[in-house]
Design a protein around this motif. Structure first.
Motif, PDB file in Angstrom:
ATOM      1  N   GLU A  81       5.250   2.697  -8.056  1.00  0.00           N
ATOM      2  CA  GLU A  81       4.639   3.416  -9.179  1.00  0.00           C
ATOM      3  C   GLU A  81       3.499   4.292  -8.696  1.00  0.00           C
ATOM      4  OE1 GLU A  81       1.829   4.636 -11.929  1.00  0.00           O
ATOM      5  OE2 GLU A  81       1.327   2.973 -10.600  1.00  0.00           O
ATOM      6  N   MET A  82       2.657   3.736  -7.822  1.00  0.00           N
ATOM      7  CA  MET A  82       1.504   4.480  -7.331  1.00  0.00           C
ATOM      8  C   MET A  82       1.936   5.708  -6.526  1.00  0.00           C
ATOM      9  SD  MET A  82      -1.397   3.476  -4.565  1.00  0.00           S
ATOM     10  CE  MET A  82      -0.134   3.564  -3.317  1.00  0.00           C
ATOM     11  N   VAL A  83       2.861   5.531  -5.603  1.00  0.00           N
ATOM     12  CA  VAL A  83       3.330   6.669  -4.803  1.00  0.00           C
ATOM     13  C   VAL A  83       3.968   7.714  -5.718  1.00  0.00           C
ATOM     14  CG1 VAL A  83       4.960   7.407  -3.011  1.00  0.00           C
ATOM     15  CG2 VAL A  83       3.566   5.355  -2.667  1.00  0.00           C
ATOM     16  N   HIS A 117      -4.424  -2.360   4.217  1.00  0.00           N
ATOM     17  CA  HIS A 117      -3.274  -1.930   5.026  1.00  0.00           C
ATOM     18  C   HIS A 117      -2.279  -1.115   4.204  1.00  0.00           C
ATOM     19  CE1 HIS A 117      -4.195  -5.517   7.870  1.00  0.00           C
ATOM     20  NE2 HIS A 117      -4.853  -4.438   8.233  1.00  0.00           N
ATOM     21  N   LEU A 118      -2.007  -1.558   2.987  1.00  0.00           N
ATOM     22  CA  LEU A 118      -1.121  -0.792   2.109  1.00  0.00           C
ATOM     23  C   LEU A 118      -1.725   0.576   1.787  1.00  0.00           C
ATOM     24  CD1 LEU A 118       0.089  -3.581  -0.346  1.00  0.00           C
ATOM     25  CD2 LEU A 118       1.535  -2.259   1.219  1.00  0.00           C
ATOM     26  N   TYR A 119      -3.015   0.598   1.521  1.00  0.00           N
ATOM     27  CA  TYR A 119      -3.713   1.853   1.236  1.00  0.00           C
ATOM     28  C   TYR A 119      -3.545   2.831   2.398  1.00  0.00           C
ATOM     29  CZ  TYR A 119      -7.753   5.004   1.165  1.00  0.00           C
ATOM     30  OH  TYR A 119      -8.560   6.103   1.225  1.00  0.00           O
ATOM     31  N   LEU A 120      -3.814   2.378   3.595  1.00  0.00           N
ATOM     32  CA  LEU A 120      -3.733   3.252   4.768  1.00  0.00           C
ATOM     33  C   LEU A 120      -2.304   3.732   5.022  1.00  0.00           C
ATOM     34  CD1 LEU A 120      -6.173   1.329   7.122  1.00  0.00           C
ATOM     35  CD2 LEU A 120      -6.595   3.524   5.977  1.00  0.00           C
ATOM     36  N   ALA A 121      -1.365   2.825   4.988  1.00  0.00           N
ATOM     37  CA  ALA A 121       0.027   3.184   5.281  1.00  0.00           C
ATOM     38  C   ALA A 121       0.613   4.102   4.209  1.00  0.00           C
ATOM     39  CB  ALA A 121       0.876   1.918   5.415  1.00  0.00           C
ATOM     40  N   LEU A 122       0.388   3.777   2.956  1.00  0.00           N
ATOM     41  CA  LEU A 122       0.984   4.570   1.883  1.00  0.00           C
ATOM     42  C   LEU A 122       0.315   5.927   1.734  1.00  0.00           C
ATOM     43  CD1 LEU A 122       1.777   1.768  -0.692  1.00  0.00           C
ATOM     44  CD2 LEU A 122       3.369   2.993   0.800  1.00  0.00           C
ATOM     45  N   ASN A 123      -0.969   6.010   2.048  1.00  0.00           N
ATOM     46  CA  ASN A 123      -1.616   7.322   2.011  1.00  0.00           C
ATOM     47  C   ASN A 123      -0.961   8.272   3.008  1.00  0.00           C
ATOM     48  OD1 ASN A 123      -3.731   8.047   0.173  1.00  0.00           O
ATOM     49  ND2 ASN A 123      -4.844   6.275   0.941  1.00  0.00           N
ATOM     50  N   TRP A 124      -0.658   7.782   4.184  1.00  0.00           N
ATOM     51  CA  TRP A 124      -0.020   8.678   5.153  1.00  0.00           C
ATOM     52  C   TRP A 124       1.404   9.020   4.716  1.00  0.00           C
ATOM     53  CZ3 TRP A 124      -2.721  11.569   8.108  1.00  0.00           C
ATOM     54  CH2 TRP A 124      -2.037  12.441   8.955  1.00  0.00           C
ATOM     55  N   ILE A 174       8.623   2.293   1.498  1.00  0.00           N
ATOM     56  CA  ILE A 174       7.642   1.571   0.677  1.00  0.00           C
ATOM     57  C   ILE A 174       8.000   0.092   0.641  1.00  0.00           C
ATOM     58  CG2 ILE A 174       6.712   1.260  -1.659  1.00  0.00           C
ATOM     59  CD1 ILE A 174       7.182   4.331  -2.032  1.00  0.00           C
ATOM     60  N   THR A 175       9.248  -0.198   0.371  1.00  0.00           N
ATOM     61  CA  THR A 175       9.683  -1.596   0.304  1.00  0.00           C
ATOM     62  C   THR A 175       9.503  -2.284   1.648  1.00  0.00           C
ATOM     63  OG1 THR A 175      11.195  -1.154  -1.512  1.00  0.00           O
ATOM     64  CG2 THR A 175      11.662  -3.096  -0.163  1.00  0.00           C
ATOM     65  N   SER A 176       9.824  -1.599   2.734  1.00  0.00           N
ATOM     66  CA  SER A 176       9.656  -2.167   4.069  1.00  0.00           C
ATOM     67  C   SER A 176       8.187  -2.474   4.356  1.00  0.00           C
ATOM     68  CB  SER A 176      10.217  -1.205   5.117  1.00  0.00           C
ATOM     69  OG  SER A 176       9.973  -1.687   6.413  1.00  0.00           O
ATOM     70  N   LEU A 177       7.301  -1.541   3.998  1.00  0.00           N
ATOM     71  CA  LEU A 177       5.868  -1.781   4.201  1.00  0.00           C
ATOM     72  C   LEU A 177       5.399  -2.997   3.401  1.00  0.00           C
ATOM     73  CD1 LEU A 177       4.554   1.880   4.146  1.00  0.00           C
ATOM     74  CD2 LEU A 177       4.289   0.257   6.036  1.00  0.00           C
ATOM     75  N   VAL A 178       5.810  -3.068   2.150  1.00  0.00           N
ATOM     76  CA  VAL A 178       5.416  -4.211   1.323  1.00  0.00           C
ATOM     77  C   VAL A 178       5.954  -5.501   1.939  1.00  0.00           C
ATOM     78  CG1 VAL A 178       5.687  -5.322  -0.937  1.00  0.00           C
ATOM     79  CG2 VAL A 178       5.134  -2.874  -0.796  1.00  0.00           C
ATOM     80  N   ASP A 179       7.216  -5.497   2.372  1.00  0.00           N
ATOM     81  CA  ASP A 179       7.803  -6.697   2.967  1.00  0.00           C
ATOM     82  C   ASP A 179       7.052  -7.147   4.217  1.00  0.00           C
ATOM     83  OD1 ASP A 179       9.718  -6.864   0.989  1.00  0.00           O
ATOM     84  OD2 ASP A 179      11.333  -6.022   2.215  1.00  0.00           O
ATOM     85  N   GLN A 180       6.562  -6.176   4.983  1.00  0.00           N
ATOM     86  CA  GLN A 180       5.862  -6.513   6.223  1.00  0.00           C
ATOM     87  C   GLN A 180       4.395  -6.892   6.012  1.00  0.00           C
ATOM     88  OE1 GLN A 180       6.617  -3.818   9.538  1.00  0.00           O
ATOM     89  NE2 GLN A 180       8.491  -3.150   8.510  1.00  0.00           N
ATOM     90  N   LEU A 181       3.782  -6.327   4.981  1.00  0.00           N
ATOM     91  CA  LEU A 181       2.347  -6.531   4.808  1.00  0.00           C
ATOM     92  C   LEU A 181       1.970  -7.577   3.763  1.00  0.00           C
ATOM     93  CD1 LEU A 181       1.248  -2.769   4.926  1.00  0.00           C
ATOM     94  CD2 LEU A 181       0.979  -4.500   6.733  1.00  0.00           C
ATOM     95  N   ARG A 186       5.158  13.159   2.453  1.00  0.00           N
ATOM     96  CA  ARG A 186       5.990  13.619   1.328  1.00  0.00           C
ATOM     97  C   ARG A 186       5.518  14.964   0.789  1.00  0.00           C
ATOM     98  NH1 ARG A 186      10.531  13.173  -0.092  1.00  0.00           N
ATOM     99  NH2 ARG A 186      10.158  13.063  -2.297  1.00  0.00           N
ATOM    100  N   LEU A 187       4.210  15.163   0.764  1.00  0.00           N
ATOM    101  CA  LEU A 187       3.676  16.390   0.177  1.00  0.00           C
ATOM    102  C   LEU A 187       3.637  17.557   1.149  1.00  0.00           C
ATOM    103  CD1 LEU A 187       0.766  14.928  -1.977  1.00  0.00           C
ATOM    104  CD2 LEU A 187       3.024  15.670  -2.743  1.00  0.00           C
TER     105      LEU A 187
END
Length: 191
Positions: free
Chosen positions: A91-93, A152-159, A180-187, A164-165
């Motif tokens: 949702e955030m992304v 960690h989610l903040y840093l990874a998803l910001n990049w 996104i799902t992979s990052l969540v699964d790992q973090l 994307r942009l």
């Protein structure tokens, strides 16, 4: 200084669009007036100088990116699981990439803040506050993971959002969702 809040907001929204389209060097009172379709000189009546315009445009980006009470209410109703965190991160992304000029303007403001200490202080405080609010929300609602998980989610998803942009052909929508799902699964620890 003029006090019409709707006009001020329209000028700040125009400033965001100018920043995204032309960069910080293109942000002039005249460019903002033109983008807002107001008479020349209007922006200079609302903002004492360019620094004030830059700073207030940065604050306006955060206002527009706020998820709002509906999204917050929906997230409070979710179970406290990794799958819920995954849903919230999607949702955030999605929300941020749906307002591309806001994030691109923020990138311009971040670059400009390397040369303007006052802007750097404002952005640092705003981002620090937002990150702490995200950490507090995550911990207070009992979502899995700790404060470092949120950072960690903040840093990874910001990049990922930047990719994307700025390079939209690098990761298509399906690949972005999978990342996104992979990052969540790992973090995020399972619950």
């Amino acid at each position: 200084m003029r006090q019409n809040p709707e006009r001020r907001t329209a000028l700040l929204d125009a400033a965001i669009e100018v920043l995204a389209d032309q960069g910080a060097r293109g942000l002039t009172f005249r460019a903002v007036d033109q983008r807002a379709a107001v008479p020349t000189g209007t922006a200079s009546n609302y903002f004492p100088n360019r620094d004030a315009l830059l700073t207030q445009a940065g604050r306006r980006v955060f206002e527009r990116l706020d998820p709002g009470p509906e999204v917050i209410g929906e997230s409070l109703a979710l179970p406290r699981t990794r799958a819920s965190v995954d849903r919230l991160m999607h949702e955030m992304v999605g929300r941020i990439t749906a307002f591309p000029s806001g994030h691109l303007a923020m990138l311009e403001l971040r670059l400009e803040s390397t040369r303007r200490p006052e802007l750097r202080a404002v952005l640092t405080e705003q981002i620090k506050t937002n990150l702490q609010e995200n950490i507090d929300f995550h911990l207070d609602t009992g979502m899995p993971g700790d404060a470092d998980t949120v950072v960690h989610l903040y840093l990874a998803l910001n990049w990922l959002i930047i990719e994307r942009l700025t390079l939209p052909d690098l990761f298509d929508e399906a690949r972005t969702d999978a990342l996104i799902t992979s990052l969540v699964d790992q973090l995020v620890p399972p619950r």
